[in-house]
Design an enzyme around this catalytic site. Structure first.
Site, PDB file in Angstrom:
ATOM      1  N   LYS A   1      41.799  44.222  37.695  1.00  0.00           N
ATOM      2  CA  LYS A   1      42.197  45.381  38.457  1.00  0.00           C
ATOM      3  C   LYS A   1      41.115  46.724  37.947  1.00  0.00           C
ATOM      4  O   LYS A   1      40.532  46.517  36.996  1.00  0.00           O
ATOM      5  CB  LYS A   1      43.693  45.878  38.631  1.00  0.00           C
ATOM      6  CG  LYS A   1      44.596  44.712  38.939  1.00  0.00           C
ATOM      7  CD  LYS A   1      46.185  45.157  38.780  1.00  0.00           C
ATOM      8  CE  LYS A   1      46.909  44.195  39.754  1.00  0.00           C
ATOM      9  NZ  LYS A   1      48.426  44.496  39.762  1.00  0.00           N
TER      10      LYS A   1
ATOM     11  N   TYR B   1      48.220  43.337  49.595  1.00  0.00           N
ATOM     12  CA  TYR B   1      49.404  43.528  49.160  1.00  0.00           C
ATOM     13  C   TYR B   1      50.660  44.058  50.317  1.00  0.00           C
ATOM     14  O   TYR B   1      51.634  44.538  50.038  1.00  0.00           O
ATOM     15  CB  TYR B   1      49.698  44.821  48.333  1.00  0.00           C
ATOM     16  CG  TYR B   1      49.059  44.677  46.726  1.00  0.00           C
ATOM     17  CD1 TYR B   1      50.098  43.420  46.065  1.00  0.00           C
ATOM     18  CD2 TYR B   1      47.890  44.950  46.074  1.00  0.00           C
ATOM     19  CE1 TYR B   1      49.667  43.176  44.624  1.00  0.00           C
ATOM     20  CE2 TYR B   1      47.664  44.599  44.895  1.00  0.00           C
ATOM     21  CZ  TYR B   1      48.572  43.978  43.982  1.00  0.00           C
ATOM     22  OH  TYR B   1      48.078  43.456  42.871  1.00  0.00           O
TER      23      TYR B   1
ATOM     24  N   ASN C   1      48.662  47.942  35.814  1.00  0.00           N
ATOM     25  CA  ASN C   1      48.907  46.741  34.839  1.00  0.00           C
ATOM     26  C   ASN C   1      47.984  45.556  34.597  1.00  0.00           C
ATOM     27  O   ASN C   1      47.961  44.670  34.561  1.00  0.00           O
ATOM     28  CB  ASN C   1      50.201  46.136  35.122  1.00  0.00           C
ATOM     29  CG  ASN C   1      50.244  45.637  36.605  1.00  0.00           C
ATOM     30  OD1 ASN C   1      49.265  45.531  37.250  1.00  0.00           O
ATOM     31  ND2 ASN C   1      51.352  44.873  36.972  1.00  0.00           N
TER      32      ASN C   1
ATOM     33  N   HIS D   1      46.141  41.086  38.214  1.00  0.00           N
ATOM     34  CA  HIS D   1      46.751  40.241  39.283  1.00  0.00           C
ATOM     35  C   HIS D   1      46.855  38.639  39.241  1.00  0.00           C
ATOM     36  O   HIS D   1      46.039  38.148  38.669  1.00  0.00           O
ATOM     37  CB  HIS D   1      46.401  40.522  40.679  1.00  0.00           C
ATOM     38  CG  HIS D   1      47.186  39.604  41.812  1.00  0.00           C
ATOM     39  ND1 HIS D   1      48.273  39.916  42.293  1.00  0.00           N
ATOM     40  CD2 HIS D   1      46.707  38.581  42.217  1.00  0.00           C
ATOM     41  CE1 HIS D   1      48.725  39.088  42.878  1.00  0.00           C
ATOM     42  NE2 HIS D   1      47.584  38.102  42.977  1.00  0.00           N
TER      43      HIS D   1
ATOM     44  N   GLU E   1      45.468  34.187  49.219  1.00  0.00           N
ATOM     45  CA  GLU E   1      44.813  35.364  48.429  1.00  0.00           C
ATOM     46  C   GLU E   1      43.381  34.944  48.054  1.00  0.00           C
ATOM     47  O   GLU E   1      42.474  35.768  48.263  1.00  0.00           O
ATOM     48  CB  GLU E   1      45.584  35.577  47.108  1.00  0.00           C
ATOM     49  CG  GLU E   1      46.966  36.168  47.298  1.00  0.00           C
ATOM     50  CD  GLU E   1      47.755  36.314  45.910  1.00  0.00           C
ATOM     51  OE1 GLU E   1      48.763  36.766  46.106  1.00  0.00           O
ATOM     52  OE2 GLU E   1      47.263  35.955  44.988  1.00  0.00           O
TER      53      GLU E   1
HETATM   54  P1  DAT Z   1      52.929  41.093  39.983  1.00  0.00           P
HETATM   55  O1  DAT Z   1      51.776  41.881  39.994  1.00  0.00           O
HETATM   56  O2  DAT Z   1      53.492  40.741  38.566  1.00  0.00           O
HETATM   57  O3  DAT Z   1      53.137  39.848  40.677  1.00  0.00           O
HETATM   58  P2  DAT Z   1      54.886  42.369  42.042  1.00  0.00           P
HETATM   59  O4  DAT Z   1      53.948  41.311  42.906  1.00  0.00           O
HETATM   60  O5  DAT Z   1      56.154  42.432  42.101  1.00  0.00           O
HETATM   61  O6  DAT Z   1      54.289  42.033  40.670  1.00  0.00           O
HETATM   62  O7  DAT Z   1      54.070  43.651  42.592  1.00  0.00           O
HETATM   63  C1  DAT Z   1      52.609  43.776  42.794  1.00  0.00           C
HETATM   64  C2  DAT Z   1      51.929  45.034  42.136  1.00  0.00           C
HETATM   65  O8  DAT Z   1      52.538  46.290  42.638  1.00  0.00           O
HETATM   66  C3  DAT Z   1      52.446  45.172  40.720  1.00  0.00           C
HETATM   67  O9  DAT Z   1      51.192  44.543  39.988  1.00  0.00           O
HETATM   68  C4  DAT Z   1      51.981  46.572  40.317  1.00  0.00           C
HETATM   69  C5  DAT Z   1      52.849  46.993  41.414  1.00  0.00           C
HETATM   70  N1  DAT Z   1      54.292  47.483  41.412  1.00  0.00           N
HETATM   71  C6  DAT Z   1      55.124  46.505  41.401  1.00  0.00           C
HETATM   72  N2  DAT Z   1      56.315  47.177  40.927  1.00  0.00           N
HETATM   73  C7  DAT Z   1      56.185  48.420  41.079  1.00  0.00           C
HETATM   74  C8  DAT Z   1      57.079  49.679  40.495  1.00  0.00           C
HETATM   75  N3  DAT Z   1      58.349  49.591  40.439  1.00  0.00           N
HETATM   76  N4  DAT Z   1      56.399  50.794  40.366  1.00  0.00           N
HETATM   77  C9  DAT Z   1      54.785  50.869  40.695  1.00  0.00           C
HETATM   78  N5  DAT Z   1      54.227  49.977  40.937  1.00  0.00           N
HETATM   79  C10 DAT Z   1      55.013  48.642  40.981  1.00  0.00           C
HETATM   80 MG    MG Z   2      53.097  39.493  42.971  1.00  0.00          MG
END
Ligand code: DAT
Ligand code: MG
Length: 143
Positions: free
Chosen positions: A11, A51, A114, A117, A128
């Protein structure tokens, strides 16, 4: 165990912190083969499409803004059990909850930023991968 493919994105925070090399080394040391990779910059719209599943979540706008805030590095990876093993390598979404030694625990600042991905299923990995790469970009036999 079946050989699988998964899609990762280093990212914009990963790129900004100068961690492309370090994170890629961890990925390769963990046994993942890189079948495709590029440096690119998403628009807010492209990030939003990627997303789209999170469209209704309160953090969606922030997420699209962050993902389009700088260059990123998508890659298609291959390995036995790639999807689950890659999720284990990167750690929990929230770095504060990620296991020690995982990429997110070591490098990420927050749940929103974070570092990396990883696809959550083989099926989503295929969708994807197609979002970033044409079939002709994939070098399946690269040993
Ligand atoms: P992951 O990336 O671990 O698959 P996810 O699919 O639940 O997690 O979410 C996609 C992205 O969205 C994640 O990498 C960062 C953002 N995100 C998820 N939960 C969030 C939150 N509570 N606050 C802010 N950003 C968030
Ligand atoms: Mg995810």
């Amino acid at each position: 165990m079946a050989v699988e493919r998964t899609l990762t994105i280093l990212k914009p925070d990963c790129v900004r912190k100068g961690l492309i090399g370090e994170v890629t080394k961890r990925i390769q040391d963990a046994g993942f083969k890189i079948l495709a990779m590029k440096l690119t910059r998403l628009t807010a719209d492209t990030a939003g499409g990627f997303y789209a599943v999170h469209k209704e979540r309160p953090f969606y706008g922030e997420l699209c803004e962050f993902m389009s805030s700088g260059a990123c590095v998508p890659m298609i990876l291959e390995k036995e059990n790639a999807v689950a093993d890659f999720r284990a390598l990167i750690g929990a979404t929230n770095p504060a909850e990620a296991e020690a030694g995982t990429i997110r625990a070591d490098f990420a600042d927050s749940v929103g930023e974070n570092i990396i991905h990883g696809s959550d299923s083989v099926e989503n990995g295929q969708i994807e991968a197609a979002y970033f790469f044409a079939e002709s970009d994939v070098v399946a036999n690269n040993a």
